[in-house]
Write a protein that holds these residues in place. Sequence first.
Motif, mmCIF file in Angstrom:
data_model
loop_
_atom_site.group_PDB
_atom_site.id
_atom_site.type_symbol
_atom_site.label_atom_id
_atom_site.label_comp_id
_atom_site.label_asym_id
_atom_site.label_seq_id
_atom_site.Cartn_x
_atom_site.Cartn_y
_atom_site.Cartn_z
ATOM 1 N N LEU A 120 0.792 -1.182 -0.188
ATOM 2 C CA LEU A 120 -0.046 -0.152 0.056
ATOM 3 C C LEU A 120 0.902 1.274 0.251
ATOM 4 N N TRP A 121 0.489 2.274 -1.032
ATOM 5 C CA TRP A 121 1.522 3.608 -0.756
ATOM 6 C C TRP A 121 0.252 4.610 -0.683
ATOM 7 N N GLY A 122 1.070 5.849 -0.575
ATOM 8 C CA GLY A 122 0.321 7.108 -0.427
ATOM 9 C C GLY A 122 1.129 8.355 0.248
ATOM 10 N N HIS A 123 0.160 9.294 0.621
ATOM 11 C CA HIS A 123 0.719 10.315 1.296
ATOM 12 C C HIS A 123 0.001 10.500 2.471
ATOM 13 N N THR A 124 0.757 10.753 3.488
ATOM 14 C CA THR A 124 -0.020 10.991 4.980
ATOM 15 C C THR A 124 -0.988 12.110 5.090
ATOM 16 N N TYR A 125 -0.400 13.075 4.436
ATOM 17 C CA TYR A 125 -1.295 14.287 4.311
ATOM 18 C C TYR A 125 -2.836 14.319 3.958
ATOM 19 N N GLU A 126 -2.867 13.088 3.202
ATOM 20 C CA GLU A 126 -4.192 12.804 2.473
ATOM 21 C C GLU A 126 -5.153 12.459 3.516
ATOM 22 N N PHE A 127 -4.765 12.045 4.640
ATOM 23 C CA PHE A 127 -5.638 11.554 5.536
ATOM 24 C C PHE A 127 -6.159 12.863 6.450
ATOM 25 N N ASP A 128 -5.654 13.684 6.299
ATOM 26 C CA ASP A 128 -6.254 15.017 6.898
ATOM 27 C C ASP A 128 -6.831 15.820 5.692
ATOM 28 N N GLU A 129 -6.347 15.809 4.607
ATOM 29 C CA GLU A 129 -6.946 16.492 3.233
ATOM 30 C C GLU A 129 -8.243 15.801 3.251
ATOM 31 N N PHE A 130 -8.569 14.504 3.126
ATOM 32 C CA PHE A 130 -9.685 13.933 2.855
ATOM 33 C C PHE A 130 -10.469 13.192 4.011
ATOM 34 N N ASP A 131 -10.043 13.634 5.206
ATOM 35 C CA ASP A 131 -10.486 13.268 6.410
ATOM 36 C C ASP A 131 -10.819 11.602 6.462
ATOM 37 N N SER A 132 -9.518 10.890 6.238
ATOM 38 C CA SER A 132 -9.702 9.541 6.079
ATOM 39 C C SER A 132 -8.777 8.557 7.242
ATOM 40 N N TRP A 133 -8.873 9.409 8.167
ATOM 41 C CA TRP A 133 -7.822 8.585 9.399
ATOM 42 C C TRP A 133 -8.794 7.232 9.682
ATOM 43 N N GLU A 134 -9.760 7.314 9.910
ATOM 44 C CA GLU A 134 -10.653 6.050 10.200
ATOM 45 C C GLU A 134 -10.744 5.199 9.232
ATOM 46 N N MET A 135 -10.695 5.600 8.081
ATOM 47 C CA MET A 135 -10.482 4.521 6.796
ATOM 48 C C MET A 135 -9.130 3.898 7.045
ATOM 49 N N ILE A 136 -8.005 4.380 7.076
ATOM 50 C CA ILE A 136 -6.677 3.974 7.255
ATOM 51 C C ILE A 136 -6.543 3.063 8.185
ATOM 52 N N GLU A 137 -7.238 3.716 9.401
ATOM 53 C CA GLU A 137 -6.920 2.719 10.840
ATOM 54 C C GLU A 137 -7.844 1.360 10.541
ATOM 55 N N GLU A 138 -8.945 1.383 9.763
ATOM 56 C CA GLU A 138 -9.623 0.199 9.455
ATOM 57 C C GLU A 138 -8.995 -0.853 8.506
ATOM 58 N N VAL A 139 -8.156 -0.192 7.651
ATOM 59 C CA VAL A 139 -7.185 -0.936 6.884
ATOM 60 C C VAL A 139 -6.144 -1.663 7.709
#
Length: 229
Positions: free
Chosen positions: A185-204
Amino acid sequence: MWNGKMKAVTFSYDDGVEQDIRFIELLDRYGLRGTFNLNLGLQSRSNTFRKSEIIVRHIDRADIPAVYANHEVAGHTMTHPHLEALDDETVREEIWACQDGLRQLTGRAVTGMAYPYGTYDGRVVEIAREAGVRYARTTEQTERFDVPCDLLRLAATCRHANPRTLDLARAFVEMEPASPQLFYLWGHTYEFDEFDSWEMIEEVCKTLAGRPDIFYGTNAEVLLGQGEG
């Protein structure tokens, strides 16, 4: 196989930004391992950029050894250019200076990198190889779990923003493969703030974690066998 296991999980995140700190805490909580690809020439908290409504700050160079102590550091060039648009000498400087600088700063082997913007050509690949780079990630997503053959044109399973990421994670943990399989899995961690997706990545992370049949490693550990017992 990885320590006798047929499945492995690894993460690859780019740009060396402050959101990495929160993400590393998440990885550590679930016993996961990752690789962070840094732009050594940009690593200063005063060096910022905007994504949507978010101001993104880089990790200070002096803080790199402590922030990434439990994970792998890899290169992402000095200044994040489109490498294929540069002359040979400039490409060498961008790659070599970053790899060598990270080695000196961390006192650790730096064997990998990620291509800025995921773009490259054959000339860039050869210069990376000459610089001692043993694997280099692109931005390609396969949505598969095959172990990559061409490590200098490395494709990931998916980017975390892929709408199928959680479904792919669930399919991966449920499979019983006859040959080695990798969830990358890859990405940029600022995207978790940008798209409010911290809950999603924790579920992953929660979905992938704690499985006795899975090896959890950095990119180098999974791809190159570094650090396996």
